[in-house]
Write a protein that holds these residues in place. Structure first.
Motif, PDB file in Angstrom:
ATOM      1  N   ILE A 349       0.915  -0.984   0.099  1.00 36.82           N
ATOM      2  CA  ILE A 349      -0.336   0.363  -0.131  1.00 36.82           C
ATOM      3  C   ILE A 349       1.154   1.537   0.227  1.00 36.82           C
ATOM      4  O   ILE A 349       2.223   1.602   0.574  1.00 36.82           O
ATOM      5  CB  ILE A 349      -1.045  -0.174   1.021  1.00 36.82           C
ATOM      6  N   ASN A 350       0.093   2.413  -0.409  1.00 37.93           N
ATOM      7  CA  ASN A 350       0.903   3.613  -0.433  1.00 37.93           C
ATOM      8  C   ASN A 350       0.257   4.560   1.247  1.00 37.93           C
ATOM      9  O   ASN A 350      -1.018   4.739   0.814  1.00 37.93           O
ATOM     10  CB  ASN A 350       0.566   4.202  -1.293  1.00 37.93           C
ATOM     11  N   ALA A 351       1.510   4.578   1.746  1.00 39.03           N
ATOM     12  CA  ALA A 351       0.769   5.352   3.015  1.00 39.03           C
ATOM     13  C   ALA A 351       1.883   6.394   3.212  1.00 39.03           C
ATOM     14  O   ALA A 351       2.904   6.301   2.761  1.00 39.03           O
ATOM     15  CB  ALA A 351       0.706   4.507   4.470  1.00 39.03           C
ATOM     16  N   ALA A 352       1.437   7.606   4.238  1.00 34.30           N
ATOM     17  CA  ALA A 352       2.433   8.146   4.389  1.00 34.30           C
ATOM     18  C   ALA A 352       2.351   9.590   5.382  1.00 34.30           C
ATOM     19  O   ALA A 352       1.181   9.144   5.475  1.00 34.30           O
ATOM     20  CB  ALA A 352       3.305   9.217   3.086  1.00 34.30           C
ATOM     21  N   ALA A 353       3.016  10.216   6.018  1.00 38.91           N
ATOM     22  CA  ALA A 353       2.616  11.051   7.158  1.00 38.91           C
ATOM     23  C   ALA A 353       2.765  12.640   6.648  1.00 38.91           C
ATOM     24  O   ALA A 353       2.615  12.413   4.979  1.00 38.91           O
ATOM     25  CB  ALA A 353       3.954  11.073   7.759  1.00 38.91           C
ATOM     26  N   GLY A 354       1.823  12.774   6.483  1.00 43.35           N
ATOM     27  CA  GLY A 354       1.232  14.001   6.055  1.00 43.35           C
ATOM     28  C   GLY A 354       0.804  15.311   6.559  1.00 43.35           C
ATOM     29  O   GLY A 354       1.139  15.192   7.914  1.00 43.35           O
ATOM     30  N   GLU A 355      -0.079  16.305   7.061  1.00 45.14           N
ATOM     31  CA  GLU A 355      -0.583  17.807   7.611  1.00 45.14           C
ATOM     32  C   GLU A 355       0.830  18.411   8.063  1.00 45.14           C
ATOM     33  O   GLU A 355       1.070  17.584   9.379  1.00 45.14           O
ATOM     34  CB  GLU A 355      -1.212  17.019   8.134  1.00 45.14           C
ATOM     35  N   ILE A 356       1.651  19.200   7.513  1.00 50.36           N
ATOM     36  CA  ILE A 356       2.080  19.576   7.610  1.00 50.36           C
ATOM     37  C   ILE A 356       1.806  20.646   9.943  1.00 50.36           C
ATOM     38  O   ILE A 356       0.826  22.051   9.448  1.00 50.36           O
ATOM     39  CB  ILE A 356       2.754  20.680   7.496  1.00 50.36           C
TER      40      ILE A 356
END
Length: 479
Positions: A349-356
């Protein structure tokens, strides 16, 4: 003076899926950011609130100095700041007044204050009106967070803040090797569906493309649109779906080449195969009227069981909370394998940290801004955020063993199943606005207008090389 932070609008979900490359390097093509950008003088540094560093006060904040925070009011809401983070901050620092405000127009509200040398201490940079964070870093307006990540965790004994986070979290907010952003929300991307509807019809979630199209035939026969997304303002959901499939076919290196504007990157066989497969889904199984709809309109149709599969990130469940009827159970599936020779397995899967979130270097209390971020990165605050937003955070294991919602449980399960086969995805959409715009138009043509895979690849290759050759565009590289 020209406003260097002015930029075309990006959708607020861009930040939820935004993750900076590990070891990000920025190579300006032209002179960047004059010294007067952001306004203010160096004298402001001497006026900033400071305190004495100690074991109990590792960032050396002034215990009585106020802290101003600004939170983006979007899909995540703002209750996590008012009801969780601020009370926790004041529990430790009762004499430090937190001044809070929320806005849907971050750039409009914050940019003039940065230019005037009077920014808030901690800012949630998100939304369609977000600021160009790369420009903020280069202008010296974002505080270096090295000391924050090296500080002790507030409630996990024996560990620094960095040691409590998921792998890559610090690096994802780093520029030129230094961390300037806290990417807080951990987003899982994939195919969302109603688990109750599937159980009712004895439909099995597909793992291969043959299973996917066979199930789409069954769903279509039942009078339900098998797959859909909103072409009016959420076409990048489809870009991510297509490129996630390409990454599974040929590994994440395919996507890194795209980010690095490598010549021929968009002509890679993995992208052609993914575009061919998804183009057929568009030809056979999508409602063509969705081209003119907005994301909430298509998402509402899914809540009404008129659409089976919807490509999106794990913010979806919270965003649709008010419109989700009783009995509807959000669940996520990894995108099915396109070929039998995909280099990554079906559960990948594609998963990532975000929301700066970042502390302003030239604010009145940057240390206080960083201490507020340390509060957010406590296990207690992270769990509170997850309960309120149905979104995971980068604080590892903060929600383990806690049943919160069907969608969040499913996203957690997907992460577990994927194991080591979780990849970050791509970054060109936040680096190069023209290329992002072109990808949205190209994918809409592919999915709604009978476009073919080769035309998609040719169009994107041309757009990519135009950006590569444009000396006025600041280039970024990814390793």
């Amino acid at each position: 003076m020209t406003d260097i932070f002015a930029k075309p609008e990006l959708d607020r979900r861009t930040l939820l899926r935004r993750a900076a490359a590990v070891g990000l390097l920025a190579t300006p093509a032209v002179g960047m950011l004059s010294a007067c950008v952001g306004g203010g003088s160096d004298d402001s540094d001497s006026e900033q609130a400071t305190g004495t560093k100690s074991a109990d006060n590792p960032l050396g904040i002034d215990p009585k100095a106020g802290v101003e925070i600004v939170i983006f009011n979007g899909g995540l809401g703002t209750a996590y700041a008012t009801d969780v983070d601020t009370p926790l901050f004041n529990k430790k620092w009762p004499d430090a007044k937190v001044t809070y405000s929320a806005t849907e127009q971050i750039s409009t509200v914050i940019q003039p204050r940065i230019n005037a040398g009077n920014p808030p201490d901690m800012i949630n940079n998100s939304g369609s009106n977000l600021m160009d964070f790369g420009a903020i870093v280069k202008a010296g307006q974002a505080a270096d967070l090295t000391d924050l990540f090296a500080a002790p965790s507030l409630d996990i004994p024996g560990k620094t803040v960095a040691e409590t986070l998921v792998p890559g979290a610090v690096e994802q907010g780093s520029y030129d090797g230094k961390p300037f952003a806290m990417n807080y929300s951990y987003t899982v991307f994939g195919l969302w569906y109603n688990k109750a509807l599937f159980a009712k019809n004895n439909w099995t979630v597909p793992t291969t493309w043959a299973e996917f199209t066979a199930l789409c035939d069954k769903i279509k026969a039942a009078g339900i649109t098998p797959f859909g997304y909103a072409g009016a303002n959420a076409s990048y959901y489809m870009v991510r779906a297509l490129l996630t499939s390409a990454g599974k076919i040929g590994t994440e290196q395919v996507l890194k080449d795209i980010d690095n504007l490598k010549e021929g990157a968009w002509q890679n066989d993995a992208i052609k195969q993914a575009a061919q497969a998804w183009g057929e889904i568009g030809n056979k199984y999508i409602n063509k009227t969705f081209l003119g709809l907005k994301h909430t309109e298509v998402q509402l149709q899914q809540n009404q069981d008129k659409v089976a599969f919807y490509p999106c990130g794990s913010w979806l469940e919270n965003e649709q909370a008010k419109d989700t009827p009783p009995g509807f159970e959000y669940a996520i599936a990894a995108y099915p394998s396109v070929t039998a020779a995909d280099k990554l397995p079906a559960p990948a899967i594609n998963a990532a940290a975000g929301e700066i979130y970042f502390a302003a270097a030239k604010g009145k209390n940057p240390a206080g801004g960083k201490e507020y971020l340390r509060t957010m990165l406590s296990k207690e605050a992270a769990l509170g955020f997850t309960k309120l937003t149905k979104s995971l955070t980068v604080v590892a294991g903060a929600s383990d063993g806690v049943t919160i919602s069907p969608g969040l449980t499913s996203a957690n399960d997907a992460v577990t199943k994927a194991g080591k086969d979780i990849f970050m995805g791509y970054l060109f959409d936040t680096w190069y606005k023209k290329l992002d715009d072109e990808s949205r138009g190209a994918v809409n043509d592919l999915m709604f207008k009978g476009g073919d895979a080769q035309k998609f690849c040719d169009r994107m290759e041309k757009a990519s090389q135009a950006v590569a050759k444009d000396s006025s565009v600041t280039k970024f590289t990814r390793s």
